[in-house]
Design an enzyme around this catalytic site. Structure first.
Site, short mmCIF file in Angstrom:
data_model
loop_
_atom_site.label_atom_id
_atom_site.label_comp_id
_atom_site.label_asym_id
_atom_site.label_seq_id
_atom_site.Cartn_x
_atom_site.Cartn_y
_atom_site.Cartn_z
N ASP A 198 0.87 -1.17 0.00
CA ASP A 198 0.00 0.00 0.00
C ASP A 198 0.91 1.23 0.00
OD1 ASP A 198 -1.57 2.16 0.56
OD2 ASP A 198 -2.73 1.18 2.14
N LYS A 227 -1.80 12.39 -2.35
CA LYS A 227 -0.84 12.74 -1.29
C LYS A 227 0.45 13.23 -1.96
CE LYS A 227 -2.97 9.71 2.15
NZ LYS A 227 -3.75 8.60 1.57
N1 DSN Z 1 -6.18 9.73 6.10
C1 DSN Z 1 -4.94 9.31 5.52
C2 DSN Z 1 -3.78 9.91 6.18
O1 DSN Z 1 -3.89 11.03 6.63
O2 DSN Z 1 -2.74 9.30 6.28
C3 DSN Z 1 -4.84 7.84 5.48
O3 DSN Z 1 -6.00 7.32 4.96
#
Ligand code: DSN
Length: 414
Positions: A198, A227
């Protein structure tokens, strides 16, 4: 008869304006957030949001898909190119869906999954009892070594040998060190387990060559696109041809309904952006900034879990700084000071996940905004100042300094 345009929803768009203002004027340090490009937002806000396209390109359950098919094909091709994968499924709405689809594709309910424990840095979907993964599957878990707070591959091997999971998951949400996919592959080969990586947090670091790619080693690699990868809020899966049919079937019709074609189009944009040579510099700078911020925070008197970072995030153990200061209070204090981050449990945290003894801090967004070494030192100083004093006057001072800093690195000036 034509439909009169609706009046502008002033109430809602005032909220959007306030949020843009917040992002422009306060420091964004949540490790899982980023600032997407205008192009990513344009695709997300496009007419593709209107289209129903259950199925996959060339095999849909609705007419009129010959245009959006091209968008999904483009996203798939770029995703494969970016990660050197044989197959890509770009439909998962989120990382959680990507993980659940992977489990549904490769396991039967009741099978054993081994993943990193949530309170040691793992993720809800890796077997927490409150998540579908923990309800549908038998879970065994591993954590970090007590003395240096790092993964111990020998310990992971010992647990895997004893428990014989059908699937071993690598990947974390709050682990500041490099995760080496090779020992995981070796362990899986030894016990005959499937290996799922992951890469939600580090997908951008992998795409930019700053961290080793798990794709050649893992049976399936899941990730989020918003991200470090800096795309729209969503997920994706890459794997070999041998798993392609099972993964596709598990995503649709197994788990999801109609794909979000506007978000898939935005993923295509983000993959294209990550394929540009400049993305390598970005990924490297995220890590350089994280190391600079970690060193500056240590100089401010904070203890960092595992002593530092190899990736885009670090975890502060607040206890040596101030035994009474919880993560919850620190998060709220820093919010008032114009610094956004999140409380986080640290390994073996004596406090609950709603209180915590730690803070998680990440550099993807500030790096996108153009900040570098000197700004990391300044941010560490502001965090130290706010958490040492905590009174209204101090927080107002820090908030003003944060706004001044952000005015030189505004993500959305227009
Ligand atoms: N909510 C994410 C994080 O902040 O790492 C993971 O799903």
């Amino acid at each position: 008869m034509t439909v009169a345009p609706a009046p502008r929803d002033e109430q809602l768009f005032a909220i959007v304006d306030r949020e843009r203002e917040r992002q422009n004027t306060t420091i964004q340090l949540i490790a899982s957030e980023n600032f997407t490009s205008r192009a990513v937002m344009e695709a997300t806000g496009s007419v593709l949001t209107n289209k129903y396209s259950e199925g996959y390109p060339g095999k849909r359950y609705y007419g009129g898909n010959y245009v959006v098919d091209d968008a999904e094909e483009l996203a798939r091709a770029r995703c494969k190119d970016l990660f050197g994968a044989e197959h890509a499924n770009v439909q998962p709405h989120a990382g959680a869906n990507a993980n659940l689809a992977t489990f549904l594709a490769l396991l039967q309910p009741g099978d054993t999954i081994m993943g990193m424990r949530l309170d040691q840095g793992g993720h809800l979907t890796h077997g927490s009892p409150v998540n579908a993964s923990g309800k549908l599957f038998k879970i065994v878990s591993y954590g970090v070594r007590e003395d240096d707070e790092r993964l111990d591959y020998d310990q992971i091997r010992d647990i895997a040998r004893a428990e014989r999971p059908k699937m071993l998951i690598a990947g974390a949400t709050a682990y500041p060190r490099l995760i080496d996919p090779e020992p995981f592959r070796e362990i899986c080969d030894e016990i005959g387990a499937l290996f799922v990586f992951d890469a939600a947090h580090i997908a951008g670091l992998i795409a930019g060559g700053a961290h080793p790619s798990p794709v050649p080693f893992a049976d399936v690699t899941t990730f989020t696109t918003h991200k470090t990868l800096r795309g729209p809020r969503a997920g994706a899966i890459v794997c070999g041809q041998d798993r392609a049919a099972a993964i596709d079937k598990a995503v649709f019709p197994g788990l999801q309904g109609g794909p979000l074609m506007h978000v898939i189009a935005a993923k295509a944009v983000a993959f294209w952006e990550a394929l540009q040579p400049s993305f390598k510099d970005y990924a490297a700078q995220i890590v350089v900034n994280a190391k600079a911020l970690a060193a500056a925070l240590e100089a401010e008197g904070f203890r960092l879990v595992s002593g530092g970072t190899d990736n885009h995030l670090m975890l502060i153990d607040l206890r040596p700084f101030d035994a009474d200061l919880t993560g919850k209070v620190a998060q709220n204090v820093l919010d008032r000071a114009g610094i956004t981050l999140n409380m986080n449990t640290i390994p073996n945290d004596p406090r609950s996940p709603f209180v915590t003894s730690g803070l998680r801090i990440g550099t993807p967004a500030v790096t996108t905004a153009g900040m570098a070494g000197p700004e990391m030192v300044e941010i560490a100083g502001l965090i130290g100042q706010a958490l040492r004093r905590r009174d209204d006057a101090a927080l107002a001072e820090v908030r003003e300094a944060a706004a001044t800093l952000c005015s030189k690195f505004t993500p959305y000036p227009e």
